[in-house]
Write a protein that holds these residues in place. Sequence first.
Motif, PDB file in Angstrom:
ATOM      1  N   MET A   1       0.813  -1.216   0.000  1.00 54.70           N
ATOM      2  CA  MET A   1       0.000   0.000   0.000  1.00 54.70           C
ATOM      3  C   MET A   1       0.850   1.270   0.000  1.00 54.70           C
ATOM      4  O   MET A   1       0.371   2.330  -0.401  1.00 54.70           O
ATOM      5  CB  MET A   1      -0.931   0.000   1.220  1.00 54.70           C
ATOM      6  CG  MET A   1      -2.053  -1.022   1.135  1.00 54.70           C
ATOM      7  SD  MET A   1      -3.064  -1.181   2.634  1.00 54.70           S
ATOM      8  CE  MET A   1      -3.729   0.448   2.850  1.00 54.70           C
ATOM      9  N   GLU A   2       2.087   1.154   0.409  1.00 55.67           N
ATOM     10  CA  GLU A   2       2.929   2.348   0.470  1.00 55.67           C
ATOM     11  C   GLU A   2       3.167   2.948  -0.909  1.00 55.67           C
ATOM     12  O   GLU A   2       3.200   4.179  -1.067  1.00 55.67           O
ATOM     13  CB  GLU A   2       4.268   2.022   1.147  1.00 55.67           C
ATOM     14  CG  GLU A   2       5.158   3.225   1.375  1.00 55.67           C
ATOM     15  CD  GLU A   2       4.521   4.294   2.257  1.00 55.67           C
ATOM     16  OE1 GLU A   2       4.828   5.485   2.054  1.00 55.67           O
ATOM     17  OE2 GLU A   2       3.717   3.933   3.142  1.00 55.67           O
ATOM     18  N   SER A   3       3.321   2.099  -1.914  1.00 52.90           N
ATOM     19  CA  SER A   3       3.524   2.626  -3.273  1.00 52.90           C
ATOM     20  C   SER A   3       2.267   3.362  -3.758  1.00 52.90           C
ATOM     21  O   SER A   3       2.372   4.389  -4.451  1.00 52.90           O
ATOM     22  CB  SER A   3       3.878   1.489  -4.234  1.00 52.90           C
ATOM     23  OG  SER A   3       2.827   0.533  -4.310  1.00 52.90           O
ATOM     24  N   LEU A   4       1.082   2.860  -3.401  1.00 50.25           N
ATOM     25  CA  LEU A   4      -0.151   3.553  -3.747  1.00 50.25           C
ATOM     26  C   LEU A   4      -0.229   4.905  -3.051  1.00 50.25           C
ATOM     27  O   LEU A   4      -0.601   5.920  -3.660  1.00 50.25           O
ATOM     28  CB  LEU A   4      -1.365   2.712  -3.334  1.00 50.25           C
ATOM     29  CG  LEU A   4      -1.846   1.612  -4.275  1.00 50.25           C
ATOM     30  CD1 LEU A   4      -3.016   0.873  -3.639  1.00 50.25           C
ATOM     31  CD2 LEU A   4      -2.262   2.186  -5.618  1.00 50.25           C
ATOM     32  N   LEU A   5       0.149   4.938  -1.783  1.00 53.69           N
ATOM     33  CA  LEU A   5       0.127   6.190  -1.040  1.00 53.69           C
ATOM     34  C   LEU A   5       1.073   7.208  -1.652  1.00 53.69           C
ATOM     35  O   LEU A   5       0.736   8.394  -1.782  1.00 53.69           O
ATOM     36  CB  LEU A   5       0.493   5.936   0.430  1.00 53.69           C
ATOM     37  CG  LEU A   5      -0.583   5.281   1.293  1.00 53.69           C
ATOM     38  CD1 LEU A   5      -0.005   4.850   2.632  1.00 53.69           C
ATOM     39  CD2 LEU A   5      -1.761   6.237   1.509  1.00 53.69           C
ATOM     40  N   GLU A   6       2.259   6.768  -2.059  1.00 57.18           N
ATOM     41  CA  GLU A   6       3.221   7.690  -2.671  1.00 57.18           C
ATOM     42  C   GLU A   6       2.668   8.247  -3.977  1.00 57.18           C
ATOM     43  O   GLU A   6       2.823   9.437  -4.278  1.00 57.18           O
ATOM     44  CB  GLU A   6       4.563   6.995  -2.908  1.00 57.18           C
ATOM     45  CG  GLU A   6       5.406   6.837  -1.653  1.00 57.18           C
ATOM     46  CD  GLU A   6       5.738   8.182  -1.023  1.00 57.18           C
ATOM     47  OE1 GLU A   6       5.967   9.164  -1.769  1.00 57.18           O
ATOM     48  OE2 GLU A   6       5.753   8.262   0.215  1.00 57.18           O
ATOM     49  N   ARG A   7       2.033   7.397  -4.765  1.00 57.81           N
ATOM     50  CA  ARG A   7       1.419   7.850  -6.017  1.00 57.81           C
ATOM     51  C   ARG A   7       0.342   8.889  -5.742  1.00 57.81           C
ATOM     52  O   ARG A   7       0.220   9.906  -6.435  1.00 57.81           O
ATOM     53  CB  ARG A   7       0.830   6.648  -6.750  1.00 57.81           C
ATOM     54  CG  ARG A   7       0.260   6.955  -8.132  1.00 57.81           C
ATOM     55  CD  ARG A   7      -0.118   5.645  -8.805  1.00 57.81           C
ATOM     56  NE  ARG A   7      -1.553   5.464  -8.924  1.00 57.81           N
ATOM     57  CZ  ARG A   7      -2.163   4.292  -9.036  1.00 57.81           C
ATOM     58  NH1 ARG A   7      -1.472   3.171  -8.992  1.00 57.81           N
ATOM     59  NH2 ARG A   7      -3.474   4.218  -9.179  1.00 57.81           N
ATOM     60  N   MET A   8      -0.464   8.645  -4.717  1.00 57.37           N
ATOM     61  CA  MET A   8      -1.547   9.564  -4.380  1.00 57.37           C
ATOM     62  C   MET A   8      -1.007  10.866  -3.795  1.00 57.37           C
ATOM     63  O   MET A   8      -1.526  11.956  -4.087  1.00 57.37           O
ATOM     64  CB  MET A   8      -2.502   8.884  -3.399  1.00 57.37           C
ATOM     65  CG  MET A   8      -3.195   7.658  -3.990  1.00 57.37           C
ATOM     66  SD  MET A   8      -4.119   6.681  -2.768  1.00 57.37           S
ATOM     67  CE  MET A   8      -5.537   7.742  -2.495  1.00 57.37           C
ATOM     68  N   ARG A   9       0.035  10.783  -2.995  1.00 59.96           N
ATOM     69  CA  ARG A   9       0.640  12.003  -2.452  1.00 59.96           C
ATOM     70  C   ARG A   9       1.175  12.880  -3.565  1.00 59.96           C
ATOM     71  O   ARG A   9       1.004  14.108  -3.554  1.00 59.96           O
ATOM     72  CB  ARG A   9       1.769  11.631  -1.480  1.00 59.96           C
ATOM     73  CG  ARG A   9       1.296  10.982  -0.183  1.00 59.96           C
ATOM     74  CD  ARG A   9       2.448  10.315   0.540  1.00 59.96           C
ATOM     75  NE  ARG A   9       1.988   9.556   1.709  1.00 59.96           N
ATOM     76  CZ  ARG A   9       2.641   8.533   2.235  1.00 59.96           C
ATOM     77  NH1 ARG A   9       3.800   8.123   1.706  1.00 59.96           N
ATOM     78  NH2 ARG A   9       2.158   7.898   3.285  1.00 59.96           N
ATOM     79  N   ASP A  10       1.800  12.250  -4.538  1.00 56.69           N
ATOM     80  CA  ASP A  10       2.326  13.001  -5.681  1.00 56.69           C
ATOM     81  C   ASP A  10       1.190  13.702  -6.425  1.00 56.69           C
ATOM     82  O   ASP A  10       1.315  14.871  -6.809  1.00 56.69           O
ATOM     83  CB  ASP A  10       3.071  12.055  -6.623  1.00 56.69           C
ATOM     84  CG  ASP A  10       3.530  12.752  -7.892  1.00 56.69           C
ATOM     85  OD1 ASP A  10       4.447  13.599  -7.818  1.00 56.69           O
ATOM     86  OD2 ASP A  10       2.958  12.465  -8.974  1.00 56.69           O
ATOM     87  N   ALA A  11       0.073  13.014  -6.603  1.00 54.23           N
ATOM     88  CA  ALA A  11      -1.061  13.604  -7.316  1.00 54.23           C
ATOM     89  C   ALA A  11      -1.618  14.807  -6.555  1.00 54.23           C
ATOM     90  O   ALA A  11      -1.921  15.849  -7.150  1.00 54.23           O
ATOM     91  CB  ALA A  11      -2.152  12.560  -7.524  1.00 54.23           C
ATOM     92  N   VAL A  12      -1.760  14.671  -5.231  1.00 60.75           N
ATOM     93  CA  VAL A  12      -2.283  15.784  -4.442  1.00 60.75           C
ATOM     94  C   VAL A  12      -1.327  16.970  -4.485  1.00 60.75           C
ATOM     95  O   VAL A  12      -1.742  18.126  -4.647  1.00 60.75           O
ATOM     96  CB  VAL A  12      -2.547  15.344  -2.989  1.00 60.75           C
ATOM     97  CG1 VAL A  12      -2.897  16.546  -2.114  1.00 60.75           C
ATOM     98  CG2 VAL A  12      -3.674  14.320  -2.941  1.00 60.75           C
TER      99      VAL A  12
END
Length: 293
Positions: A1-12
């Motif tokens: 899930m950490e890779s998903l979180l990093e992707r989402m943080r980048d988008a925000v």
Amino acid sequence: MESLLERMRDAVERHAAHFRQETAVPGLTLYRIHQPVAPTHVLYRPRMVVILRGSKTITAGGAPFVADASTFLLVTVDLPVCTQVILDEDGRSHLALSLDIDRAALAEAMARMPPDDSAAATPAGVATAAMTADLLDAFARLLDLLDKPGDVPFIAPLIVQEIYYRVLCGRLGAPLRQLALNGSRAAQIGRATQWIQKNYASPMAIDELAEVAGMSVTSFHRHFKALTLLTPVQYRARLRLQEARRLLLADARTVGAAAATVGYDSQSQFTRDYKRLFGAPPGADTARVAGAP
């Protein structure tokens, strides 16, 4: 899930130009907060809140709910709350998103699922649950649409339906179901909270509110407190005080004028209630808020 979180943080971080950023995806709002913020009193509409970095405390009726990247928050009734944003341990920006709940779309998702008698309960109107990989993945794909705005009209409703499905299948499925059912306790109390919001400055009779909700007075009291964590009188007082604070900050009204506008007959009672909620009398509180960086 950490890779998903990093992707989402980048988008925000790429799409949130302000601390609160509405998006082209209906109901999706991004949050990017760079410094600690004083506790904020707001009215939450039904929504889901996902924290991507840092954490957030939401206090409703004196009960605190803490959300971070391992959880998500569900709100199923219009609710006056106090929120406190917390940066991560390295002091990096607080990143989050919220998704307003569309009752019609939620009902459509429920219609395609087996009936569930657990919706007969009256769960609290705000709760947290552990974030799952499947649910986080759906939110990540919703965020991805910000880079493909042409796909939003067709794809976003499909992903939102999946998000509802994932939550309905989990621990918070029962309260989410309540929101969509017209005859549910949540829907009945929701009619009462909407009436209070429209008439908070006017006299309020509990038996009339119970009639709006379609319940007996005794049942109405019990279910209102269970769902909102407040009594009807406390709920109205929170709305009055939040509006009075807004008036004092925005219009530079006198304390007496603000108190009268929101329905208080006694300025001294208003001042006591104001201090109890915001931690200081009106003059000191508004000076403190106005002087905050």
